[in-house]
Design an enzyme around this catalytic site. Sequence first.
Site, PDB file in Angstrom:
ATOM      1  N   ASN A 155       0.807  -1.229   0.000  1.00 47.83           N
ATOM      2  CA  ASN A 155       0.000   0.000   0.000  1.00 47.83           C
ATOM      3  C   ASN A 155       0.839   1.277   0.000  1.00 47.83           C
ATOM      4  O   ASN A 155       0.473   2.258  -0.637  1.00 47.83           O
ATOM      5  CB  ASN A 155      -1.004  -0.009   1.157  1.00 47.83           C
ATOM      6  CG  ASN A 155      -0.332  -0.046   2.500  1.00 47.83           C
ATOM      7  OD1 ASN A 155       0.741  -0.623   2.655  1.00 47.83           O
ATOM      8  ND2 ASN A 155      -0.941   0.575   3.475  1.00 47.83           N
ATOM      9  N   GLU A 253       3.485  -5.247  12.352  1.00 53.12           N
ATOM     10  CA  GLU A 253       2.604  -4.082  12.169  1.00 53.12           C
ATOM     11  C   GLU A 253       1.471  -4.518  11.264  1.00 53.12           C
ATOM     12  O   GLU A 253       1.683  -4.736  10.062  1.00 53.12           O
ATOM     13  CB  GLU A 253       3.375  -2.922  11.523  1.00 53.12           C
ATOM     14  CG  GLU A 253       4.482  -2.332  12.383  1.00 53.12           C
ATOM     15  CD  GLU A 253       3.955  -1.550  13.575  1.00 53.12           C
ATOM     16  OE1 GLU A 253       2.741  -1.275  13.650  1.00 53.12           O
ATOM     17  OE2 GLU A 253       4.770  -1.238  14.465  1.00 53.12           O
ATOM     18  N   CYS A 287      -3.363   1.429   6.462  1.00 52.18           N
ATOM     19  CA  CYS A 287      -3.771   0.710   7.679  1.00 52.18           C
ATOM     20  C   CYS A 287      -4.440   1.634   8.684  1.00 52.18           C
ATOM     21  O   CYS A 287      -5.170   1.192   9.558  1.00 52.18           O
ATOM     22  CB  CYS A 287      -2.560   0.036   8.299  1.00 52.18           C
ATOM     23  SG  CYS A 287      -1.236   1.209   8.617  1.00 52.18           S
ATOM     24  N   GLU A 468       7.243   1.003  16.445  1.00 53.73           N
ATOM     25  CA  GLU A 468       8.349   1.558  15.666  1.00 53.73           C
ATOM     26  C   GLU A 468       8.434   3.055  15.959  1.00 53.73           C
ATOM     27  O   GLU A 468       7.427   3.670  16.288  1.00 53.73           O
ATOM     28  CB  GLU A 468       8.105   1.322  14.169  1.00 53.73           C
ATOM     29  CG  GLU A 468       8.095  -0.160  13.805  1.00 53.73           C
ATOM     30  CD  GLU A 468       7.727  -0.435  12.349  1.00 53.73           C
ATOM     31  OE1 GLU A 468       6.916   0.319  11.778  1.00 53.73           O
ATOM     32  OE2 GLU A 468       8.253  -1.403  11.793  1.00 53.73           O
TER      33      GLU A 468
HETATM   34  P1  NAD Z   1       0.168  -9.312   3.147  1.00 52.97           P
HETATM   35  O1  NAD Z   1       0.230  -9.850   4.522  1.00 52.97           O
HETATM   36  O2  NAD Z   1      -0.571 -10.083   2.128  1.00 52.97           O
HETATM   37  O3  NAD Z   1       1.621  -9.104   2.552  1.00 52.97           O
HETATM   38  C1  NAD Z   1       2.601  -8.305   3.190  1.00 52.97           C
HETATM   39  C2  NAD Z   1       3.968  -8.800   2.783  1.00 52.97           C
HETATM   40  O4  NAD Z   1       4.134 -10.112   3.301  1.00 52.97           O
HETATM   41  C3  NAD Z   1       4.186  -8.912   1.287  1.00 52.97           C
HETATM   42  O5  NAD Z   1       5.523  -8.580   0.983  1.00 52.97           O
HETATM   43  C4  NAD Z   1       3.928 -10.385   1.025  1.00 52.97           C
HETATM   44  O6  NAD Z   1       4.573 -10.880  -0.130  1.00 52.97           O
HETATM   45  C5  NAD Z   1       4.516 -10.998   2.270  1.00 52.97           C
HETATM   46  N1  NAD Z   1       3.999 -12.333   2.587  1.00 52.97           N
HETATM   47  C6  NAD Z   1       2.799 -12.864   2.257  1.00 52.97           C
HETATM   48  N2  NAD Z   1       2.720 -14.142   2.705  1.00 52.97           N
HETATM   49  C7  NAD Z   1       3.888 -14.406   3.342  1.00 52.97           C
HETATM   50  C8  NAD Z   1       4.408 -15.537   4.022  1.00 52.97           C
HETATM   51  N3  NAD Z   1       3.700 -16.667   4.130  1.00 52.97           N
HETATM   52  N4  NAD Z   1       5.640 -15.465   4.566  1.00 52.97           N
HETATM   53  C9  NAD Z   1       6.364 -14.328   4.477  1.00 52.97           C
HETATM   54  N5  NAD Z   1       5.933 -13.231   3.834  1.00 52.97           N
HETATM   55  C10 NAD Z   1       4.703 -13.248   3.277  1.00 52.97           C
HETATM   56  O7  NAD Z   1      -0.392  -7.831   3.287  1.00 52.97           O
HETATM   57  P2  NAD Z   1      -0.692  -6.821   2.102  1.00 52.97           P
HETATM   58  O8  NAD Z   1      -1.966  -7.265   1.466  1.00 52.97           O
HETATM   59  O9  NAD Z   1       0.526  -6.621   1.269  1.00 52.97           O
HETATM   60  O10 NAD Z   1      -0.904  -5.467   2.900  1.00 52.97           O
HETATM   61  C11 NAD Z   1      -2.111  -5.079   3.422  1.00 52.97           C
HETATM   62  C12 NAD Z   1      -2.145  -5.318   4.919  1.00 52.97           C
HETATM   63  O11 NAD Z   1      -1.058  -4.650   5.532  1.00 52.97           O
HETATM   64  C13 NAD Z   1      -3.392  -4.757   5.560  1.00 52.97           C
HETATM   65  O12 NAD Z   1      -3.868  -5.656   6.543  1.00 52.97           O
HETATM   66  C14 NAD Z   1      -2.892  -3.478   6.208  1.00 52.97           C
HETATM   67  O13 NAD Z   1      -3.651  -3.027   7.295  1.00 52.97           O
HETATM   68  C15 NAD Z   1      -1.534  -3.901   6.651  1.00 52.97           C
HETATM   69  N6  NAD Z   1      -0.680  -2.742   6.889  1.00 52.97           N
HETATM   70  C16 NAD Z   1      -0.327  -2.425   8.173  1.00 52.97           C
HETATM   71  C17 NAD Z   1       0.455  -1.304   8.425  1.00 52.97           C
HETATM   72  C18 NAD Z   1       0.872  -0.933   9.821  1.00 52.97           C
HETATM   73  O14 NAD Z   1       1.803  -0.153   9.956  1.00 52.97           O
HETATM   74  N7  NAD Z   1       0.249  -1.442  10.863  1.00 52.97           N
HETATM   75  C19 NAD Z   1       0.872  -0.508   7.359  1.00 52.97           C
HETATM   76  C20 NAD Z   1       0.483  -0.847   6.073  1.00 52.97           C
HETATM   77  C21 NAD Z   1      -0.281  -1.973   5.849  1.00 52.97           C
END
Ligand code: NAD
Length: 487
Positions: A155, A253, A287, A468
């Site tokens: 995102n 996060e 998020c 963080e």
């Molecule tokens: P996601 O969990 O699908 O993917 C995040 C990252 O993890 C990607 O690089 C993905 O390739 C990797 N990943 C996926 N499966 C994995 C596995 N089994 N092992 C290791 N790595 C893996 O999330 P997304 O769809 O990319 O992002 C959206 C989510 O992120 C939403 O839930 C959003 O709220 C959250 N988010 C949180 C914050 C925060 O600071 N709290 C900030 C931005 C986004």
Amino acid sequence: MAGTKALLTLENFINGKFVPCSSYIDSYDPSTGEVHCRVPDSGNEEIEAAVEAARAAFPGWSARSPQERSQVLHRLADLLEKSLEDLAQAESRDQGKTITLARTMDIPRSVQNFRFFASSILHHTSECTHMDHVGCLHYTLRAPVGIAGLISPWNLPLYLLTWKVAPAIAAGNTVIAKPSELTSVTAWMMCKLLETAGVPPGVVNIVFGTGPKVGEALVSHPEVPLISFTGSQPTAERIAQLSAPHCKKLSLELGGKNPAIIFEDANLEECIPTTVRSSFANQGEICLCTSRIFVQKSIYSEFLKKFVAATRMWKVGIPSDPSASMGALISKAHLEKVRSYVKKARAEGARILCGEGVDTLSLPPKNQAGYFMLPTVITDIKDESCCMKEEIFGPVTCVVPFDSEEEVIQRANSVKYGLAATVWSSNVGRVHRVAKKLQSGLVWTNCWLIRELNLPFGGMKSSGIGREGAKDSYEFFTEVKTITIKH
Ligand code: NAD
């Protein structure tokens, strides 16, 4: 595949060099639905090479003084800033966000991440205590952990990646970073600047590919003692499972289901435009975005009318249009998921006041297959509905009335997440009282998304583990030792 040759093809960056991969995955331009680049489909082999490089670079990099590392971070920040326009164009195309947001938020914040940690690393002190009765003094020492595994989402691609890389290397670690396979371009562009900035080979390695393949290879590697992850809660669960046998240090996060609480004494002139922005900025794919709006009954009708009118002014347009407020969602699958929530709400008897299924979206012919959707406002919805409980992560927000302060606190806290909340009121006492009682890592009152990087960022409950920020990131990316000297 016809036309494949013309596509941008990314390469992994390992030990200071770009390295081709044996297989690639397609990455789509969200505004057209067409493939626009190929991303390495890395796995164990690439992680092994990156670990070797990061291990070899660690002794030299960790032995440098904070001042020396700080200078490198500052140079990298300057180089990123010089490339701001190119990076913003690439981020907007790769992610679907508007060029304006990429120019004014994503890339400037990526620059700031390096500047901020280049400065904050110079100001840490350690603790010391004295036990005169036994003739001892004790002090703490902090040392970098080693190879940091950094996994970031799609995102805010460069913004969140640099929020991890900067504190990790400032503290003297070497890193292996894995950006989202959906948005890898700006991370690859940053790699081109590392050598000129003076980052030695092996200090920053970037390995591209999918979560289940290269992400899990990184998380499972026994020589990577620390994982900093930003993403979804289900992925965090998997990462926690894979890390458990190695007792890795974890920072998670995760998502949110963030409430905005609007009291009858709120300044609606400020509250309404800010709440439209907090609901729909970056297509609602932050998020911290608001997705449950609780409005005190006495102003509910007035708020709703003005809020819907302001939402209708939030222009959906192609990402390169500087007048657009919102661009395209990240993927076809995500667009369908977000739409399915609106469908479920309708089936439950909720009212859709604007957006999906109510208004018409007009797009240029070449963007008809892009992943666009109108900002959508739902009302007459129960707190138990999945739209009020689950993270939708798109341009959909629900508005519901409330009577009292106690009631709204209880309802705001009734979800599994606890990331961010906003409170709107001109009563200072109330603002403090409510902020204290909300189960939320961050509370903004009468504003949204004003960030102070020195202070802790992160969520409670299912929104994550750890924080963080200047001190928190430093503590996470270092190991502390207590040393006792008898004199
Ligand atoms: P996601 O969990 O699908 O993917 C995040 C990252 O993890 C990607 O690089 C993905 O390739 C990797 N990943 C996926 N499966 C994995 C596995 N089994 N092992 C290791 N790595 C893996 O999330 P997304 O769809 O990319 O992002 C959206 C989510 O992120 C939403 O839930 C959003 O709220 C959250 N988010 C949180 C914050 C925060 O600071 N709290 C900030 C931005 C986004």
